[in-house]
Write a protein that holds these residues in place. Sequence first.
Motif, PDB file in Angstrom:
ATOM      1  N   MET A   1       1.078  -1.501  -0.330  1.00 21.18           N
ATOM      2  CA  MET A   1      -0.504  -0.521   0.008  1.00 21.18           C
ATOM      3  C   MET A   1       1.297   1.122   0.218  1.00 21.18           C
ATOM      4  O   MET A   1       1.874   1.602   0.616  1.00 21.18           O
ATOM      5  CB  MET A   1      -1.004   0.339   1.448  1.00 21.18           C
ATOM      6  CG  MET A   1      -1.772   0.973   1.745  1.00 21.18           C
ATOM      7  SD  MET A   1      -3.057   1.252   2.910  1.00 21.18           S
ATOM      8  CE  MET A   1      -4.139   1.372   2.238  1.00 21.18           C
ATOM      9  N   ILE A   2       0.432   2.519  -0.609  1.00 19.25           N
ATOM     10  CA  ILE A   2       1.584   3.319  -0.726  1.00 19.25           C
ATOM     11  C   ILE A   2       0.250   4.529  -0.470  1.00 19.25           C
ATOM     12  O   ILE A   2      -0.312   4.655  -0.537  1.00 19.25           O
ATOM     13  CB  ILE A   2       1.278   3.772  -2.325  1.00 19.25           C
ATOM     14  CG1 ILE A   2       2.660   2.970  -2.943  1.00 19.25           C
ATOM     15  CG2 ILE A   2       2.669   5.152  -2.389  1.00 19.25           C
ATOM     16  CD1 ILE A   2       2.812   2.421  -4.316  1.00 19.25           C
ATOM     17  N   VAL A   3       0.429   5.109   0.060  1.00 20.84           N
ATOM     18  CA  VAL A   3       0.570   6.463   1.232  1.00 20.84           C
ATOM     19  C   VAL A   3       1.606   7.419   1.437  1.00 20.84           C
ATOM     20  O   VAL A   3       2.697   7.239   1.925  1.00 20.84           O
ATOM     21  CB  VAL A   3      -0.115   5.538   3.127  1.00 20.84           C
ATOM     22  CG1 VAL A   3      -0.520   6.594   3.780  1.00 20.84           C
ATOM     23  CG2 VAL A   3      -0.236   4.176   3.122  1.00 20.84           C
ATOM     24  N   VAL A   4       0.646   8.742   0.721  1.00 18.72           N
ATOM     25  CA  VAL A   4       1.664  10.050   1.049  1.00 18.72           C
ATOM     26  C   VAL A   4       1.068  10.539   2.107  1.00 18.72           C
ATOM     27  O   VAL A   4      -0.420  10.630   2.644  1.00 18.72           O
ATOM     28  CB  VAL A   4       1.455  10.330  -0.482  1.00 18.72           C
ATOM     29  CG1 VAL A   4       1.644  11.716  -0.543  1.00 18.72           C
ATOM     30  CG2 VAL A   4       1.894   9.879  -1.508  1.00 18.72           C
ATOM     31  N   SER A   5       1.548  11.318   2.822  1.00 16.32           N
ATOM     32  CA  SER A   5       1.143  12.233   3.529  1.00 16.32           C
ATOM     33  C   SER A   5       1.498  14.015   3.714  1.00 16.32           C
ATOM     34  O   SER A   5       2.694  14.164   3.178  1.00 16.32           O
ATOM     35  CB  SER A   5       1.703  11.692   5.135  1.00 16.32           C
ATOM     36  OG  SER A   5       1.073  12.894   6.057  1.00 16.32           O
ATOM     37  N   ASN A   6       0.711  14.364   3.821  1.00 12.35           N
ATOM     38  CA  ASN A   6       0.509  16.437   3.748  1.00 12.35           C
ATOM     39  C   ASN A   6       1.544  16.865   5.406  1.00 12.35           C
ATOM     40  O   ASN A   6       1.799  15.759   5.845  1.00 12.35           O
ATOM     41  CB  ASN A   6      -0.343  16.722   4.094  1.00 12.35           C
ATOM     42  CG  ASN A   6      -0.256  17.968   4.636  1.00 12.35           C
ATOM     43  OD1 ASN A   6       1.294  18.691   3.387  1.00 12.35           O
ATOM     44  ND2 ASN A   6      -0.907  19.146   4.404  1.00 12.35           N
ATOM     45  N   ILE A  31       6.710  10.879   1.927  1.00 13.05           N
ATOM     46  CA  ILE A  31       6.503  12.595   2.120  1.00 13.05           C
ATOM     47  C   ILE A  31       7.091  13.145   0.518  1.00 13.05           C
ATOM     48  O   ILE A  31       7.976  12.726   0.531  1.00 13.05           O
ATOM     49  CB  ILE A  31       6.647  13.244   3.349  1.00 13.05           C
ATOM     50  CG1 ILE A  31       8.175  13.216   3.756  1.00 13.05           C
ATOM     51  CG2 ILE A  31       5.939  12.797   4.427  1.00 13.05           C
ATOM     52  CD1 ILE A  31       8.691  13.497   5.006  1.00 13.05           C
ATOM     53  N   PRO A  32       6.628  14.364   0.292  1.00 15.14           N
ATOM     54  CA  PRO A  32       7.524  14.543  -0.069  1.00 15.14           C
ATOM     55  C   PRO A  32       8.387  15.736   0.156  1.00 15.14           C
ATOM     56  O   PRO A  32       8.594  16.050   1.533  1.00 15.14           O
ATOM     57  CB  PRO A  32       6.265  15.392  -1.323  1.00 15.14           C
ATOM     58  CG  PRO A  32       5.225  16.046  -0.425  1.00 15.14           C
ATOM     59  CD  PRO A  32       4.934  14.209   0.279  1.00 15.14           C
ATOM     60  N   GLN A  33       9.234  15.994  -0.986  1.00 11.62           N
ATOM     61  CA  GLN A  33      10.259  17.279  -0.079  1.00 11.62           C
ATOM     62  C   GLN A  33       9.750  18.182   1.054  1.00 11.62           C
ATOM     63  O   GLN A  33      10.828  19.118   1.735  1.00 11.62           O
ATOM     64  CB  GLN A  33      11.633  17.956  -1.023  1.00 11.62           C
ATOM     65  CG  GLN A  33      13.001  18.759  -1.018  1.00 11.62           C
ATOM     66  CD  GLN A  33      13.476  17.079  -0.117  1.00 11.62           C
ATOM     67  OE1 GLN A  33      13.561  16.255  -0.256  1.00 11.62           O
ATOM     68  NE2 GLN A  33      13.643  18.236   1.312  1.00 11.62           N
ATOM     69  N   ALA A  34       9.167  19.017  -0.058  1.00 18.08           N
ATOM     70  CA  ALA A  34       8.363  20.156   0.057  1.00 18.08           C
ATOM     71  C   ALA A  34       7.847  19.967   1.890  1.00 18.08           C
ATOM     72  O   ALA A  34       8.096  20.397   2.558  1.00 18.08           O
ATOM     73  CB  ALA A  34       6.883  20.866   0.108  1.00 18.08           C
ATOM     74  N   ASP A  77      -0.524  25.735   0.011  1.00 14.53           N
ATOM     75  CA  ASP A  77       0.675  25.717   0.077  1.00 14.53           C
ATOM     76  C   ASP A  77       1.975  24.267  -0.710  1.00 14.53           C
ATOM     77  O   ASP A  77       1.525  23.385  -1.023  1.00 14.53           O
ATOM     78  CB  ASP A  77       1.074  25.911   1.760  1.00 14.53           C
ATOM     79  CG  ASP A  77       1.538  24.557   2.202  1.00 14.53           C
ATOM     80  OD1 ASP A  77       0.795  23.474   2.009  1.00 14.53           O
ATOM     81  OD2 ASP A  77       0.888  24.882   3.727  1.00 14.53           O
ATOM     82  N   ASN A  78       2.561  24.770   0.187  1.00 15.31           N
ATOM     83  CA  ASN A  78       4.435  23.728  -1.127  1.00 15.31           C
ATOM     84  C   ASN A  78       3.741  22.735  -0.459  1.00 15.31           C
ATOM     85  O   ASN A  78       3.814  21.186  -1.183  1.00 15.31           O
ATOM     86  CB  ASN A  78       5.084  24.582  -1.011  1.00 15.31           C
ATOM     87  CG  ASN A  78       5.729  25.474  -1.390  1.00 15.31           C
ATOM     88  OD1 ASN A  78       4.640  25.949  -2.179  1.00 15.31           O
ATOM     89  ND2 ASN A  78       6.294  25.969  -1.495  1.00 15.31           N
ATOM     90  N   GLY A  79       3.106  22.706   1.158  1.00 16.76           N
ATOM     91  CA  GLY A  79       3.912  20.981   1.095  1.00 16.76           C
ATOM     92  C   GLY A  79       2.505  20.212   0.892  1.00 16.76           C
ATOM     93  O   GLY A  79       2.132  18.775   0.292  1.00 16.76           O
TER      94      GLY A  79
END
Length: 161
Positions: A1-6, A31-34, A77-79
């Motif tokens: 499962m792929i989970v991305v978080s702010n 998480i992304p770099q931002a 915002d960026n994040g």
Amino acid sequence: MIVVSNTSPIISLAAIGQLNLLQEIYSNIVIPQAVYNEIANVGTIDVVSAAVQTLEWIETRQVANLTLATQIKSDLDNGEAEAIALAIELEADLLLIDEPKGRRISAGYGLKYTGVIGTLIEAKSAGLIPFVKPILDDSISQAGFWVGKRLYLDILQQGKE
């Protein structure tokens, strides 16, 4: 499962000592770099900054589609923008995001999302926590998490608390 978080779900749960729920429910978080930058620059919550830098189950990735991220940044915002863009790129199963505008934009891209409240409900369903109310109350009082009165009462009624 792929989970991305702010940023907000990580900061909110870490501020009340419940960051481990993310790993227990989702195993790994991307998480992304931002988001990494936002958390690293918070300054007042050193445990969160340290967690993002040291916990193996939180992975930081660069967004490849900068055009999409830039387009989304015009509204968020960026994040948030990078979290949505990364979730799209990775074809994530779930995006952790709390902000209403970010959720609306996520839905427009067909992303499935949840946030702190959904995570707490899932944790209770999985038997990881006995009650949502004390953790939700801590999120509100200690982490500055905002929940409308009606939603708060609905959550407690739904969970029979």
